[in-house]
Scaffold this motif. Structure first.
Motif, PDB file in Angstrom:
ATOM      1  N   GLU A   1       0.844  -1.212   0.000  1.00  0.00           N
ATOM      2  CA  GLU A   1       0.000   0.000   0.000  1.00  0.00           C
ATOM      3  C   GLU A   1       0.875   1.256   0.000  1.00  0.00           C
ATOM      4  O   GLU A   1       0.599   2.222  -0.717  1.00  0.00           O
ATOM      5  CB  GLU A   1      -0.922   0.015   1.236  1.00  0.00           C
TER       6      GLU A   1
ATOM      7  N   ASP B   1      -5.063   4.249  -1.131  1.00  0.00           N
ATOM      8  CA  ASP B   1      -3.963   3.352  -0.733  1.00  0.00           C
ATOM      9  C   ASP B   1      -3.264   3.893   0.513  1.00  0.00           C
ATOM     10  O   ASP B   1      -2.874   3.125   1.389  1.00  0.00           O
ATOM     11  CB  ASP B   1      -2.961   3.154  -1.867  1.00  0.00           C
TER      12      ASP B   1
ATOM     13  N   HIS C   1      -5.332   2.941   3.301  1.00  0.00           N
ATOM     14  CA  HIS C   1      -5.182   1.510   3.615  1.00  0.00           C
ATOM     15  C   HIS C   1      -3.927   1.279   4.467  1.00  0.00           C
ATOM     16  O   HIS C   1      -3.951   0.506   5.426  1.00  0.00           O
ATOM     17  CB  HIS C   1      -5.107   0.686   2.317  1.00  0.00           C
TER      18      HIS C   1
ATOM     19  N   ILE D   1     -10.806  -2.652   3.204  1.00  0.00           N
ATOM     20  CA  ILE D   1      -9.818  -2.343   2.165  1.00  0.00           C
ATOM     21  C   ILE D   1     -10.200  -3.058   0.870  1.00  0.00           C
ATOM     22  O   ILE D   1     -10.195  -2.457  -0.214  1.00  0.00           O
ATOM     23  CB  ILE D   1      -8.401  -2.732   2.637  1.00  0.00           C
TER      24      ILE D   1
ATOM     25  N   GLU E   1     -10.578  -1.893  -3.062  1.00  0.00           N
ATOM     26  CA  GLU E   1      -9.727  -2.424  -4.138  1.00  0.00           C
ATOM     27  C   GLU E   1     -10.580  -2.978  -5.283  1.00  0.00           C
ATOM     28  O   GLU E   1     -10.225  -2.834  -6.454  1.00  0.00           O
ATOM     29  CB  GLU E   1      -8.797  -3.522  -3.605  1.00  0.00           C
TER      30      GLU E   1
HETATM   31 FE   LIG Z   1      -4.969  -0.217  -1.435  1.00  0.00          FE
END
Ligand SMILES: [Fe+2]
Ligand SMILES: [Fe+2]
Length: 222
Positions: free
Chosen positions: A48, A79, A82, A174, A178
């Motif tokens: 990430e 990201d 995350h 997460i 994604e």
């Molecule tokens: Fe991610």
């Protein structure tokens, strides 16, 4: 009347012992291999973090495509969210991210998302070949990075489902994003490269990098 014994008042970890965590003991007892999970979480956090770095460059080179830039920016900031969401969990489980950022980047669980036409980041775009990155080639890199992330977080969900509700909840949040990211980039690569309509169901985030699942107000996640 006799006082009923409080079933959860004591357990395997002695009172006052700071060297062990009940939060680890309980998921271990339910079948989680905590050292293995920790290694996977560190690799995933590394992916990430490095993706956030590389997406910064990829976004810059989408110059002239404001719509692509904006979507790349959402994926980039999410990201980072995350990374921010999962890193405290590594420490709760008794782990640590590497003390050297080079080690962290090297052990990332996904490949480096290099800008196309740079010989895997070794030279300026197009140097020597005259072949700089195109929007389609950048979108392809973004797409494959999202696919690696989906594989990663699906594995973490599998390892924790029904055993470690806290890590599972984070990984599932997460993963939700994604999966959205993959759909966005399928739509964009499809039209940009192949001229084919493959809708993702996407319209813009309310604000850049809103992270509707992973950046929950209930978490400390700046
Ligand atoms: Fe991610
Ligand atoms: Fe993503």
């Amino acid at each position: 009347m006799a006082t009923r014994a409080k079933k959860h008042a004591t357990g395997k970890v002695p009172a006052g012992d700071l060297t062990q965590r009940v939060g680890v003991e309980q998921i271990d007892a339910r079948g989680v291999n905590v050292p293995e999970l920790l290694e996977k979480l560190i690799d995933a956090a590394g992916a990430e973090f490095t993706t956030y770095y590389y997406y910064t460059i990829l976004r810059m080179y989408l110059a002239g495509n404001e719509d692509y830039k904006e979507i790349c920016e959402d994926a980039r900031l999410e990201d980072r969210a995350h990374f921010e969401l999962i890193t405290p969990r590594i420490y709760e489980l008794g782990g640590s991210i590497p003390y050297d950022i080079r080690e962290f980047a090297d052990r990332a669980g996904c490949p480096d998302a290099y800008l196309p036409g740079t010989g895997d980041g070794k030279h300026a775009p197009g140097e020597g070949t005259g072949q700089g990155p195109t929007a389609a080639s950048i979108l392809e890199v973004l797409l494959e990075a999202e696919r690696c992330a989906i594989r990663t977080w699906s594995e973490v969900c599998d390892l924790t489902f029904g055993k470690d509700p806290r890590t599972y909840d984070m990984a599932a949040r997460i993963l939700n994003e994604e999966v959205e990211h993959e759909a966005w980039f399928i739509e964009l690569v499809s039209m940009e490269r192949d001229g084919v309509v493959r809708p993702s169901g996407h319209f813009r985030r309310g604000a850049p990098g809103e992270a509707p699942y992973s950046k929950n107000a209930g978490f400390y996640n700046p």
